[in-house]
Scaffold this active site. Structure first.
Site, PDB file in Angstrom:
ATOM      1  CE1 TYR A   1      18.401  27.159 -15.585  1.00 50.02           C
ATOM      2  CE2 TYR A   1      19.048  25.709 -17.387  1.00 50.02           C
ATOM      3  CZ  TYR A   1      18.109  26.118 -16.464  1.00 50.02           C
ATOM      4  OH  TYR A   1      16.890  25.506 -16.407  1.00 50.02           O
TER       5      TYR A   1
ATOM      6  CB  THR B   1       7.648  27.942 -18.389  1.00 50.12           C
ATOM      7  OG1 THR B   1       9.046  28.294 -18.542  1.00 50.12           O
ATOM      8  CG2 THR B   1       7.503  26.435 -18.409  1.00 50.12           C
TER       9      THR B   1
ATOM     10  CB  SER C   1       5.579  31.480 -13.336  1.00 53.41           C
ATOM     11  OG  SER C   1       5.809  31.479 -14.728  1.00 53.41           O
TER      12      SER C   1
ATOM     13  CG  ASN D   1       9.599  24.181 -10.186  1.00 53.82           C
ATOM     14  OD1 ASN D   1       9.910  23.572 -11.202  1.00 53.82           O
ATOM     15  ND2 ASN D   1       8.948  25.345 -10.223  1.00 53.82           N
TER      16      ASN D   1
ATOM     17  CG  ASP E   1      14.985  35.191  -1.966  1.00 55.33           C
ATOM     18  OD1 ASP E   1      15.363  34.195  -2.629  1.00 55.33           O
ATOM     19  OD2 ASP E   1      15.624  36.256  -1.932  1.00 55.33           O
ATOM     20  CB  VAL E   2      14.061  29.323  -2.894  1.00 49.92           C
ATOM     21  CG1 VAL E   2      12.585  28.975  -2.866  1.00 49.92           C
ATOM     22  CG2 VAL E   2      14.499  29.815  -4.277  1.00 49.92           C
TER      23      VAL E   2
HETATM   24  N1  LIG Z   1      11.295  26.179 -19.147  1.00 51.63           N
HETATM   25  C1  LIG Z   1      12.298  25.402 -19.508  1.00 51.63           C
HETATM   26  O1  LIG Z   1      12.598  25.219 -20.706  1.00 51.63           O
HETATM   27  C2  LIG Z   1      13.096  24.673 -18.439  1.00 51.63           C
HETATM   28  C3  LIG Z   1      13.997  23.696 -18.873  1.00 51.63           C
HETATM   29  C4  LIG Z   1      14.735  23.008 -17.917  1.00 51.63           C
HETATM   30  C5  LIG Z   1      14.572  23.297 -16.583  1.00 51.63           C
HETATM   31  N2  LIG Z   1      13.686  24.264 -16.206  1.00 51.63           N
HETATM   32  C6  LIG Z   1      13.575  24.542 -14.762  1.00 51.63           C
HETATM   33  O2  LIG Z   1      12.222  24.473 -14.366  1.00 51.63           O
HETATM   34  C7  LIG Z   1      12.062  25.250 -13.172  1.00 51.63           C
HETATM   35  C8  LIG Z   1      10.812  26.094 -13.308  1.00 51.63           C
HETATM   36  O3  LIG Z   1      11.026  27.058 -14.320  1.00 51.63           O
HETATM   37  P1  LIG Z   1       9.891  27.491 -15.364  1.00 51.63           P
HETATM   38  O4  LIG Z   1      10.337  27.038 -16.684  1.00 51.63           O
HETATM   39  O5  LIG Z   1       8.561  27.108 -14.855  1.00 51.63           O
HETATM   40  O6  LIG Z   1      10.108  29.083 -15.336  1.00 51.63           O
HETATM   41  P2  LIG Z   1       9.187  30.272 -14.818  1.00 51.63           P
HETATM   42  O7  LIG Z   1      10.011  31.489 -14.993  1.00 51.63           O
HETATM   43  O8  LIG Z   1       7.858  30.210 -15.481  1.00 51.63           O
HETATM   44  O9  LIG Z   1       8.988  29.966 -13.260  1.00 51.63           O
HETATM   45  C9  LIG Z   1      10.041  30.103 -12.326  1.00 51.63           C
HETATM   46  C10 LIG Z   1       9.451  30.590 -11.010  1.00 51.63           C
HETATM   47  O10 LIG Z   1      10.503  30.635 -10.025  1.00 51.63           O
HETATM   48  C11 LIG Z   1      10.304  31.800  -9.249  1.00 51.63           C
HETATM   49  N3  LIG Z   1      11.543  32.227  -8.598  1.00 51.63           N
HETATM   50  C12 LIG Z   1      12.645  32.746  -9.189  1.00 51.63           C
HETATM   51  N4  LIG Z   1      13.542  33.091  -8.242  1.00 51.63           N
HETATM   52  C13 LIG Z   1      12.997  32.777  -7.032  1.00 51.63           C
HETATM   53  C14 LIG Z   1      13.424  32.911  -5.676  1.00 51.63           C
HETATM   54  N5  LIG Z   1      14.633  33.441  -5.361  1.00 51.63           N
HETATM   55  N6  LIG Z   1      12.602  32.491  -4.692  1.00 51.63           N
HETATM   56  C15 LIG Z   1      11.391  31.956  -4.984  1.00 51.63           C
HETATM   57  N7  LIG Z   1      10.918  31.821  -6.243  1.00 51.63           N
HETATM   58  C16 LIG Z   1      11.726  32.233  -7.252  1.00 51.63           C
HETATM   59  C17 LIG Z   1       9.806  32.842 -10.257  1.00 51.63           C
HETATM   60  O11 LIG Z   1       9.171  33.932  -9.591  1.00 51.63           O
HETATM   61  C18 LIG Z   1       8.864  32.004 -11.120  1.00 51.63           C
HETATM   62  O12 LIG Z   1       7.537  32.032 -10.609  1.00 51.63           O
HETATM   63  C19 LIG Z   1      13.361  26.030 -13.004  1.00 51.63           C
HETATM   64  O13 LIG Z   1      14.164  25.434 -12.017  1.00 51.63           O
HETATM   65  C20 LIG Z   1      14.010  25.922 -14.353  1.00 51.63           C
HETATM   66  O14 LIG Z   1      15.408  26.064 -14.301  1.00 51.63           O
HETATM   67  C21 LIG Z   1      12.949  24.945 -17.105  1.00 51.63           C
END
Ligand SMILES: NC(=O)c1ccc[n+]([C@@H]2O[C@H](COP(=O)([O-])OP(=O)(O)OC[C@H]3O[C@@H](n4cnc5c(N)ncnc54)[C@H](O)[C@@H]3O)[C@@H](O)[C@H]2O)c1
Length: 249
Positions: free
Chosen positions: A152, A187, A15, A85, A58-59
């Site tokens: 977080y 996202t 995702s 990520n 599962d990370v």
């Molecule tokens: N979207 C934002 O505004 C934002 C801002 C800052 C940082 N981030 C960071 O970006 C990264 C990606 O997030 P995103 O925005 O794409 O969100 P997202 O929810 O679209 O994607 C996150 C993905 O991580 C996977 N995931 C969750 N737990 C997991 C686990 N235990 N093992 C394996 N996979 C797992 C989910 O299944 C999902 O596919 C994250 O680390 C998030 O904290 C996002």
């Protein structure tokens, strides 16, 4: 083709930012192992085609992380790039005393322990082949406080320090380790995004974003390509904001 013949492993690949990183890495010539817990990594890899390989992981689990690193080596013979990520927000808009202890543990496990485990298992493989590049997805909220998001934010600040310190450990071993700090990015983490890759016209923007718009998954992925490519060959230990100016304000 900035990543020609490189082998990459990306977590949270099902995702959002992780999916965009897999797509862009493959477009730049890399072969990509797409790891996620959700099952969506299978569709992401299928859409990319021959250059991608899905792995369930599962990370938070050391065994799963070791297995995804092994899968990259078995499938493609080496591991050059790791992007830690995967992440979750946990409770949003909850003041600290309302944050649940189990939720704290989960956020720290998914966002921080995962980064430790990813590097711990991938670095020996990189040392064996003479180097590599690692990107950890932190957050703008790891650089500045964020009201209602304390657990977080703390996990992401710790990811930044893990990144900087590990970068020093391996600076002479040709392994570069950097973090990206996305700001508000459209996202799956945005509960109302409903699978759309871009916000519909007129979608409200969170306050205090100087560019007054959402970031897009591909804009974060572009930063990841730069950091793992040879263009960043003298860059290690940084936490790069990709946030529309949020932390500069
Ligand atoms: N979207 C934002 O505004 C934002 C801002 C800052 C940082 N981030 C960071 O970006 C990264 C990606 O997030 P995103 O925005 O794409 O969100 P997202 O929810 O679209 O994607 C996150 C993905 O991580 C996977 N995931 C969750 N737990 C997991 C686990 N235990 N093992 C394996 N996979 C797992 C989910 O299944 C999902 O596919 C994250 O680390 C998030 O904290 C996002």
């Amino acid at each position: 083709m900035r990543l020609n013949d490189k082998v990459a492993l990306v977590t949270g690949a099902g995702s959002g930012i992780g999916r965009a990183i897999c797509e862009l890495f493959a477009a730049e010539g890399a072969r990509v192992v797409c790891a996620d817990i959700s099952g969506a990594q299978v569709d992401v890899a299928a859409a990319i085609g021959k250059a991608a390989y899905p792995v369930h992981a599962d990370v938070t689990q050391s065994r799963d992380v070791a297995a995804m690193v092994a899968a990259a080596q078995e499938r493609y013979g080496r591991l050059d790039i790791l992007v830690n990520n995967a992440g979750i927000t946990g409770a949003i808009d909850a003041p600290l005393h309302e944050q649940d202890e189990d939720a704290f543990d989960l956020v720290v496990n998914v966002n921080l322990r995962s980064v430790f485990l990813g590097m711990k298992h991938a670095i020996p493989a990189m040392l064996r082949t003479g180097g590599g590049a690692i990107v950890n997805t932190a957050s703008a909220s790891g650089l500045v406080g964020w009201k209602g998001l304390s657990c977080y934010s703390a996990s992401k600040a710790a990811v930044i320090q893990l990144t900087k310190s590990a970068a020093l450990d391996y600076a002479k071993d040709r392994i570069r380790i950097n973090a990206i700090c996305p700001g508000t990015t459209w996202t799956g983490m945005v509960p109302w995004s409903e699978g759309l890759r871009e916000p519909p016209e007129g979608t409200a923007v969170l306050p205090n974003i100087p560019m007054e718009r959402w970031g897009l998954d591909r804009e974060i992925a572009s930063a990841a390509v730069y950091l793992v490519s040879d263009e960043a060959s003298y860059v290690t230990g940084i936490a790069m904001p990709v946030d529309g100016g949020y932390v500069a304000a």
